[in-house]
Design a protein around this motif. Structure first.
Motif, PDB file in Angstrom:
ATOM      1  N   CYS A 278       0.851  -1.195   0.000  1.00  0.00           N
ATOM      2  CA  CYS A 278       0.000   0.000   0.000  1.00  0.00           C
ATOM      3  C   CYS A 278       0.889   1.248   0.000  1.00  0.00           C
ATOM      4  O   CYS A 278       1.685   1.445   0.905  1.00  0.00           O
ATOM      5  CB  CYS A 278      -0.907   0.027   1.231  1.00  0.00           C
ATOM      6  SG  CYS A 278      -1.821   1.593   1.332  1.00  0.00           S
TER       7      CYS A 278
ATOM      8  N   ILE B 167      -8.444  -1.765   6.640  1.00  0.00           N
ATOM      9  CA  ILE B 167      -8.180  -0.585   5.810  1.00  0.00           C
ATOM     10  C   ILE B 167      -8.563   0.699   6.534  1.00  0.00           C
ATOM     11  O   ILE B 167      -9.616   0.780   7.163  1.00  0.00           O
ATOM     12  CB  ILE B 167      -8.920  -0.720   4.470  1.00  0.00           C
ATOM     13  CG1 ILE B 167      -8.221  -1.831   3.669  1.00  0.00           C
ATOM     14  CG2 ILE B 167      -8.873   0.594   3.670  1.00  0.00           C
ATOM     15  CD1 ILE B 167      -8.968  -2.343   2.506  1.00  0.00           C
TER      16      ILE B 167
ATOM     17  N   CYS C 174      -6.483   3.102  -4.705  1.00  0.00           N
ATOM     18  CA  CYS C 174      -5.683   2.816  -5.905  1.00  0.00           C
ATOM     19  C   CYS C 174      -5.887   1.390  -6.416  1.00  0.00           C
ATOM     20  O   CYS C 174      -5.713   1.124  -7.602  1.00  0.00           O
ATOM     21  CB  CYS C 174      -4.197   3.054  -5.628  1.00  0.00           C
ATOM     22  SG  CYS C 174      -3.455   1.878  -4.479  1.00  0.00           S
ATOM     23  N   GLY C 175      -6.206   0.470  -5.520  1.00  0.00           N
ATOM     24  CA  GLY C 175      -6.460  -0.911  -5.930  1.00  0.00           C
ATOM     25  C   GLY C 175      -5.237  -1.805  -5.953  1.00  0.00           C
ATOM     26  O   GLY C 175      -5.326  -2.979  -6.319  1.00  0.00           O
ATOM     27  N   ILE C 176      -4.095  -1.296  -5.543  1.00  0.00           N
ATOM     28  CA  ILE C 176      -2.883  -2.125  -5.543  1.00  0.00           C
ATOM     29  C   ILE C 176      -3.049  -3.317  -4.596  1.00  0.00           C
ATOM     30  O   ILE C 176      -2.696  -4.449  -4.936  1.00  0.00           O
ATOM     31  CB  ILE C 176      -1.641  -1.281  -5.163  1.00  0.00           C
ATOM     32  CG1 ILE C 176      -1.297  -0.309  -6.295  1.00  0.00           C
ATOM     33  CG2 ILE C 176      -0.438  -2.188  -4.860  1.00  0.00           C
ATOM     34  CD1 ILE C 176      -0.124   0.610  -6.021  1.00  0.00           C
ATOM     35  N   CYS C 177      -3.644  -3.073  -3.426  1.00  0.00           N
ATOM     36  CA  CYS C 177      -3.813  -4.168  -2.469  1.00  0.00           C
ATOM     37  C   CYS C 177      -4.609  -5.309  -3.102  1.00  0.00           C
ATOM     38  O   CYS C 177      -4.247  -6.479  -2.988  1.00  0.00           O
ATOM     39  CB  CYS C 177      -4.468  -3.671  -1.180  1.00  0.00           C
ATOM     40  SG  CYS C 177      -5.986  -2.729  -1.471  1.00  0.00           S
TER      41      CYS C 177
HETATM   42  S1  SF4 Z   1      -6.697   0.766  -2.331  1.00  0.00           S
HETATM   43 FE1  SF4 Z   1      -5.467  -0.550  -1.051  1.00  0.00          FE
HETATM   44  S2  SF4 Z   1      -3.376  -0.146  -1.627  1.00  0.00           S
HETATM   45 FE2  SF4 Z   1      -4.580   1.528  -2.424  1.00  0.00          FE
HETATM   46  S3  SF4 Z   1      -4.558   3.081  -0.854  1.00  0.00           S
HETATM   47 FE3  SF4 Z   1      -6.354   1.860  -0.446  1.00  0.00          FE
HETATM   48  S4  SF4 Z   1      -5.646   0.334   0.990  1.00  0.00           S
HETATM   49 FE4  SF4 Z   1      -3.819   1.214   0.068  1.00  0.00          FE
END
Ligand code: SF4
Ligand code: TPP
Ligand code: SF4
Ligand code: SF4
Ligand code: MG
Lengths: 302, 97, 389
Positions: free
Chosen positions: B55, B69, B77-80
């Motif tokens: 993250c 979260i 962003c969706g990276i997680c």
């Molecule tokens: S979507 Fe996931 S990776 Fe992106 S900011 Fe939120 S918790 Fe962090």
């Protein structure tokens, strides 16, 4: 939950980076390795905005904003002053700049600083263009990439020249330690940060930090794309310690991916033609072979 | 802006000679940027920590060994979700009320 | 301690006696002797400092700013092209409120190449937020450098300062110079201790983004206020220095035989000593001539000029520089300072000594004679000693 990297954070939530910014990852991991006794000089770049507006900052360590081209000079001054004040021991002095601030306008100050042998660590987060000013090409933009100053158009005016190899320029300065790293491999960044901290003398690290805004891909792909850059060998992960090369992410020939797999993920390469892709593939292959040879020639006996 | 972290400055006399920051970026609740919202399915979660590790906004923390979260700061962003090896995170439309 | 020193050597010794802790510098004629002398003093074990042989003046100033933010007393020196290269960083120094002290050797700007005296280099830095001094003698270079640390490091000032001395006329001319006693200088200056430092024990970010609606404008206003503080401090420090060390220099505007003068010449730098000789000579012949030496250009001694103007009939301003498209900077600014006063004197401007051209007794006598000429000439017609067709 498993923690493969240290849990301490030296960067706060609420920073101003875009969604999925690889530059944010890069700083987060670097600081985990360097720890709180770190002073950073940071020039004009996206990171000059990311910490937030006055009087707030996302940084838990001291930071000086410096002019675009002076990072190397600023860290020289900080290091000398700490020595003069008897406060140098245990403090890591770090220059943190973008690829433009490193490979273009700041290359003189960087070269000067490492040549003089200051005990400074210079880290370039490489997003392969001038992102802060709206995605103009830098000398570290790879061949074939669209930017706003290499706008493709009907004449295929994507960047024509190869990415400047600043890592090898640093190696040529015969500094104790030079390395590449990638936000796809946080453990590797942290190990290298710790190593730099322990070395007395100038060190250079270049972290591939994909930028969804400038590379034209959806923000969730940052880590995936960074990983692909290494798996295709367009951005190999290696280190040079006292002149000895070591590849840290070894890519087996049968696992090596084609450059097209990497290009397809990003809008900035969308219009590339087959011939150019093939030419880039050949040069990536040649560079990779060369790197393996350097590891053999100059590397540790295995 | 969040009051708890706010630094009160009303005029130039309250400023230091030069711009020297006094507060933390926690004052900026970047969760308001979000259009997509990550949701963790704890049934599927294997507690591998990848989401936390990747993250870029330090917006995942740990409660009872599971990731949670921090929607005050998560930018969505969706990276997680992309990096979770067990497909335990889904990105949902942020409801805009 | 009495020594025979050039202006350059006086500057180098002054940085030592003031205990500058970090000296990033880059050589340029005619400043080179400063860096070489510092290197010698270090090599001889007399001077304990961090001397960084930078790869450019731009970097030298950047390093000085950072070192100052750490809390180190800093010194550097440059000239002409080097000063121009620093321009961006000069603004950075004042914006960061770092009291860097720099000696600038006033040298002409290329092209054509010319390494001789000309004040265009420092005049071009007028608006950078630096305190600016112009010196007349090697002794004054020594004493003013020490004074500058006291002025700049004051917490109400915290501004950088530049001391200018003319190329060769001062940088390379040797005179007997008294270097004050180390203990006395230590007591006079005290330690540099700014309120905020780059320090891992107390982390802050220095210089972050400030928006139009809040705080950028206020930070600029604080620089303006600091300059006003500097104005008081300069006079105070010069007086105090005089009491302790026996030498002072007239604060902002150094007046010579002005009390009952009809005509007063105004100039800065090394031509001052020639002017004094001419004033003495004319005085002996009964002419009521005086001299006001512009010692400080920023902050500008406007009030001092107003009180001078109340007493004199004509002011002849000599500029060793020129702002193309208008006139000499001293001339412009002195006229502006006198705007709106009752019975203003006649103010006339002359451009002289450009690119090191000698400022002679005869040139000065001609200027004084010309000041009675009722015909007022335009700025390009008042270049003195120009080879005209
Ligand atoms: S979507 Fe996931 S990776 Fe992106 S900011 Fe939120 S918790 Fe962090
Ligand atoms: C002397 C100077 N020239 C130009 C600029 C404008 N400028 C600010 S940041 C930037 C690009 C930065 O690019 P890079 O170093 O790659 O960092 P990034 O923004 O990509 O993170 C430019 C051109 C400036 N601030 N100063
Ligand atoms: S433009 Fe790119 S590098 Fe800059 S903050 Fe946004 S994602 Fe990060
Ligand atoms: S990445 Fe997925 S499985 Fe791993 S801790 Fe996060 S939610 Fe659980
Ligand atoms: Mg960049």
């Amino acid at each position: 939950m498993k923690h493969t990297i240290p849990q301490e954070e030296y960067m706060e939530r609420g920073h101003m980076a875009c969604l999925g910014c690889g530059g944010a990852h890069a700083m987060r991991y670097l600081l985990k390795g360097l720890g709180e006794k770190t002073i950073i000089a940071l020039p004009a770049c996206c990171w000059a905005v990311i910490p937030g507006v006055y009087p707030y900052s996302c940084m838990d360590i001291p930071l000086q904003y410096v002019a675009f081209e002076v990072t190397g000079a600023a860290i020289s001054g900080i290091e000398a002053a700490l020595k003069a004040k008897g406060k140098k021991d245990g403090t890591t002095v770090v220059g943190w700049a973008g690829d433009g601030g490193t490979a273009d306008i700041g290359i003189q100050a960087l070269s000067g600083a490492v040549e003089r042998g200051h005990d400074v660590k210079y880290v370039c987060y490489d997003n392969e263009a001038y992102m802060n000013t709206g995605i103009q090409r830098s000398s570290a933009t790879p061949r074939g990439a669209w930017t706003t100053t290499t706008p493709v158009g009907s004449t295929k005016a994507w960047k024509q020249t190869p990415k400047k190899n600043i890592v090898e320029i640093m190696v040529a300065h015969e500094i104790p330690y030079t390395c590449t790293a990638s936000v796809a491999y946080p453990e590797d960044i942290i190990r290298k940060a710790v190593k730099m901290k322990e070395i007395e003398g100038p060190c250079y690290m270049q972290i591939l930090a994909p930028c969804p805004t400038g590379w034209k891909y959806p923000p969730e792909k940052t880590i995936e794309i960074a990983r692909l850059a290494t798996e295709t060998c367009i951005f190999p992960i290696y280190e040079v310690t006292d002149g000895k090369y070591k590849i840290n992410k070894r890519i087996r020939d049968d696992k090596k991916k084609n450059i097209i797999d990497y290009f397809r993920t990003q809008g900035r390469f969308r219009k590339l033609d087959e011939t150019t892709i093939q030419q880039i593939q050949s040069s990536v292959d040649a560079e990779w072979e060369l790197l393996k040879k350097k590891e053999k020639c100059f590397g540790e006996e295995i | 802006m969040s009051d708890e972290h706010e630094i009160k400055i009303t005029c130039y006399d309250d400023l230091q000679p030069a711009p020297v920051t006094m507060g933390k970026s926690l004052v900026f609740k970047t969760g308001s940027w979000r259009t997509m919202k990550p949701k963790i399915d704890l049934e599927k979660c294997k507690k591998c920590g990848f989401c936390w590790k990747f993250c870029p906004d330090m917006s995942i923390y740990e409660v009872d060994e599971y990731p949670v979260i921090d929607y005050d700061y998560c930018k969505g962003c969706g990276i997680c979700a992309n990096e979770c090896p067990f497909d335990a995170i889904t990105m949902l439309e942020e409801d805009l009320e | 301690m009495k020594m025979v020193l050039s202006g350059n050597e006086a500057a180098a010794y002054a940085s030592m006696i003031a205990r500058a802790e970090v000296i990033p510098a880059y050589p340029i004629t005619p400043q080179t002797k400063i860096v070489e002398k510092i290197a010698d003093l270090i090599a001889d074990g007399k001077f304990n400092t961090q001397f960084i042989k930078m790869e450019s003046e731009h970097s030298a100033m950047a390093a000085a700013i950072s070192a100052s933010l750490v809390g180190a007393r800093t010194f550097t020196a440059t000239s002409s092209q080097g000063l121009l290269l620093m321009h961006e960083m000069l603004h950075w120094a004042s914006g960061s409120r770092t009291p860097v002290v720099m000696v600038n050797i006033n040298r002409a700007i290329a092209p054509p190449w010319n390494v001789w005296a000309d004040q265009s280099d420092s005049i071009a830095q007028r608006d950078t937020g630096w305190i600016q001094f112009y010196c007349e003698s090697c002794q004054e270079v020594m004493d003013t450098t020490i004074q500058l640390y006291k002025i700049c490091e004051d917490n109400d000032v915290l501004l950088p300062a530049m001391l200018s001395e003319d190329a060769f006329y001062l940088s390379h001319t040797s005179e007997p110079v008294d270097m004050p006693d180390q203990d006395a200088v230590d007591t006079f200056l005290g330690k540099f201790d700014p309120p905020y430092k780059l320090d891992v024990e107390n982390p802050h970010s220095f210089g972050s983004l400030s928006m139009p609606h809040q705080w950028y404008m206020e930070f600029r206003y604080k620089i303006a206020l600091a300059m006003e503080e500097a104005r008081k401090k300069i006079v105070e420090v010069d007086r105090e220095y005089g009491k302790i060390f026996g030498r002072s220099y007239g604060g902002m505007l150094d007046l010579y035989r002005c009390d009952d003068a009809d005509i007063v010449l105004v100039a800065a730098g090394s031509m001052s000593s020639t002017i004094r000789v001419v004033v003495d000579e004319l005085r002996e012949n009964g002419a009521k001539v005086g001299f006001a030496r512009l010692r400080v250009f920023r902050p500008f001694p406007a009030e001092e000029f107003r009180s001078l103007a109340a007493k004199v009939g004509t002011i002849c301003v000599l500029d060793r520089s020129f702002c193309f498209g208008y006139e000499g900077a001293f001339f412009t600014e002195i006229k502006a300072a006198l705007y709106g006063i009752d019975n203003p004197p006649l103010v006339r401007g002359y451009v002289i000594g450009i690119g090191g051209r000698d400022v002679t007794r005869n040139s000065l006598i001609n200027i004084i004679n010309d000041s009675n000429n009722p015909e007022i000439k335009g700025p390009v017609d008042t270049w003195v000693d120009l080879k005209r067709c």
